[in-house]
Scaffold this active site. Structure first.
Site, PDB file in Angstrom:
ATOM      1  N   SER A  34      -9.367   1.846   3.437  1.00 19.67           N
ATOM      2  CA  SER A  34      -8.564   2.581   2.483  1.00 19.67           C
ATOM      3  C   SER A  34      -7.580   1.716   1.696  1.00 19.67           C
ATOM      4  CB  SER A  34      -7.773   3.684   3.218  1.00 19.67           C
ATOM      5  OG  SER A  34      -6.900   3.126   4.181  1.00 19.67           O
ATOM      6  N   LYS A  40       0.848  -1.198   0.000  1.00 25.48           N
ATOM      7  CA  LYS A  40       0.000   0.000   0.000  1.00 25.48           C
ATOM      8  C   LYS A  40       0.881   1.244   0.000  1.00 25.48           C
ATOM      9  CE  LYS A  40      -3.832   1.970   2.732  1.00 25.48           C
ATOM     10  NZ  LYS A  40      -4.669   1.761   3.946  1.00 25.48           N
ATOM     11  N   SER A  66      -9.854  -0.467   7.448  1.00 23.61           N
ATOM     12  CA  SER A  66      -9.172  -0.248   6.168  1.00 23.61           C
ATOM     13  C   SER A  66      -8.454  -1.465   5.611  1.00 23.61           C
ATOM     14  CB  SER A  66      -8.186   0.920   6.289  1.00 23.61           C
ATOM     15  OG  SER A  66      -8.873   2.139   6.293  1.00 23.61           O
TER      16      SER A  66
END
Length: 494
Positions: free
Chosen positions: A144, A63, A168
């Site tokens: 996210s 990420k 997330s």
């Protein structure tokens, strides 16, 4: 897709993953950038004498709020950090390299990990655009860790790293139909990870199955002198692979969080089917019907996140190269205003502005909010439910099916699930696929006390093997394009 020990296997796996990204990413926007050193990393692994570790030759995506050494910036999806090339590996990335993983590239995310605005669109960032769900391209990925979820679900890679403050990892894992594990806060280092909250932030695995999640966690768990929250991690690390037994549920008492259901009939139906699998595997299910403190937890948690965002972001920004100009949340707010056409055409930054108005980590209101939310979610929440019902873990649906991407209204989640309790308490939360609702995947959550990752992985593994409920993405434009759903929408024959 995992590597074997043959010469060249790491490079072959890596080149195949690069090809899959090239083929799939134009439709999904799951990957922000590929690391041009990935093939070289793989060549070094192939030249080594035997496997380096539990992830030898496995290509992984990271990420883009987690720093990796090399030429790629760490942007958190924001143009404010487009030049943020630090030359550092986050300690969790260094651990992945030591375990033999190949850092393939960076995944898209909800910009600033979805903390910039209340009415945001999950999966969108100014750097990466809108991530799309491989089960239906007009559906959201949740966030996210949007790109990590979509990349694993579509088969680009078998494993990616996500981060979570509240939902997330687990929400995008569930809505993309993969496995996601939010570890105990303090099991995995947060150093060189763009922060929101030192009380709740953690990184964790997002993977094709529970076995790969256990392998990744084995690699990344451990203490980091630069992150005081991890001081007990080395002592608390479990034997995650040994916990993966098909009979792990036999005789185990499991609490069923009935108060976290009832918000979607299709999800409830899949949950009942999942509970039947747990029973068939020998679990004893205990219904837990009431928990009254969720709203109070939420309001106090929000105050904590706002206050810690301002302080923790300033601490992180202070470590960045001189060419990265922002050094405070106020600087980021000013940057967004100056670049509004690119950064704020879809939604604003009201949460940033609320955070910038907070009074610091010594503020009595913040300290009270943290103590209250932690107590209600932990001691008086998960801990009490486990003890009062004499259960080893709690289960609930993870999240809704994926909602439509909507640039007018924003995210449309109906809510549900109980992941916020694990997020606020800092306790582990594992989600595994439990089938789908009209072709959209939904997940089953296993939640336990601090440091119970091995137990939860064992339960998830037993369920996964017995249930076999994973959906294969079809990459249709919409669910309504699926033949089975299109038939339901057609007029009756005349």
């Amino acid at each position: 897709m995992a590597a074997d020990n043959a010469v060249g296997a790491a490079q072959a796996n890596t080149l195949a993953a690069i090809a899959r990204v090239g083929a799939l990413n134009p439709r999904l926007n799951a990957v922000i950038a590929l690391d041009p050193t990935a093939a070289d990393q793989a060549r070094v692994l192939d030249a080594s004498k035997g496997p380096r570790g539990v992830l030898h030759g496995v290509p992984m995506l990271i990420k883009d709020n987690v720093e990796t050494a090399g030429p790629l910036p760490t942007t958190a999806g924001s143009l404010a950090l487009k030049d943020n090339v630090t030359g550092r590996d986050a300690p969790l990335v260094a651990r992945l390299r030591r375990a033999g993983a190949v850092m393939l590239g960076k995944t898209n995310l909800s910009e600033w990990a979805n903390i910039r605005a209340d009415a945001s669109i999950s999966g969108w960032s100014a750097v990466g655009g809108q991530t799309r769900n491989p089960h239906a391209l007009n559906r959201n990925t949740c966030g996210s860790s949007s790109g990590s979820g979509a990349a694993v679900a579509s088969g680009m890679v078998d494993a990616a790293i996500g981060t979570e403050t509240d939902g997330s990892i687990t929400c995008p894992a569930a809505m993309n139909g993969i496995v996601g594990l939010k570890p105990t806060v303090g099991l995995v280092s947060r150093t060189h990870v763009v922060p929101i909250s030192h009380s709740q932030d953690t990184a964790g695995p997002m993977t094709r199955d529970v076995t790969m999640a256990a392998r990744v966690l084995t690699a990344i768990a451990g203490s980091d002198p630069a992150d005081g929250a991890t001081k007990d991690a080395d002592a608390r690390r479990g034997d995650y692979m040994a916990a993966l037994r098909p009979d792990a549920l036999r005789g185990q008492r499991i609490g069923v969080l009935r108060f976290a259901t009832g918000w979607h009939a299709g999800v409830d139906a899949r949950f009942e089917a999942a509970l039947a699998v747990l029973r068939a595997q020998g679990a004893v299910l205990v219904d837990i019907t009431k928990f009254d403190s969720r709203r109070e937890i939420g309001s106090n948690e929000f105050q904590v996140l706002l206050t810690e965002l301002k302080a923790d972001m300033a601490t992180y920004l202070a470590t960045l190269p001189a060419n990265v100009k922002p050094r405070s949340l106020a600087d980021l707010i000013a940057f967004n205003k100056a670049n509004a056409a690119a950064e704020m055409a879809l939604f604003g930054q009201d949460t940033f502005e609320k955070a910038d108005a907070t009074k610091g980590l010594a503020d009595p209101d913040y300290l009270k909010a943290r103590a209250t939310s932690l107590r209600l979610a932990g001691k008086d929440g998960i801990d009490k439910m486990l003890a009062d019902n004499n259960v080893a873990a709690l289960v609930s649906p993870t999240a809704s099916p994926a909602w439509l991407i909507d640039t007018v209204i924003g995210d449309q989640s109906p809510g549900g699930g109980a992941g916020g309790l694990a997020a606020v308490s800092g306790y582990p939360h594992l989600t595994v696929p439990m089938g789908g609702v009209r072709g959209l995947p939904v997940g089953l959550s296993f939640i336990g006390p601090a440091w119970s990752e091995a137990r939860l992985l064992g339960f998830g593994y037993a369920f996964e093997k017995a249930a076999n409920m994973k959906l294969v993405p079809q990459l249709v434009q919409s669910i309504e394009d699926r033949p089975d759903v299109a038939a339901l929408l057609a007029p009756a024959p005349r």
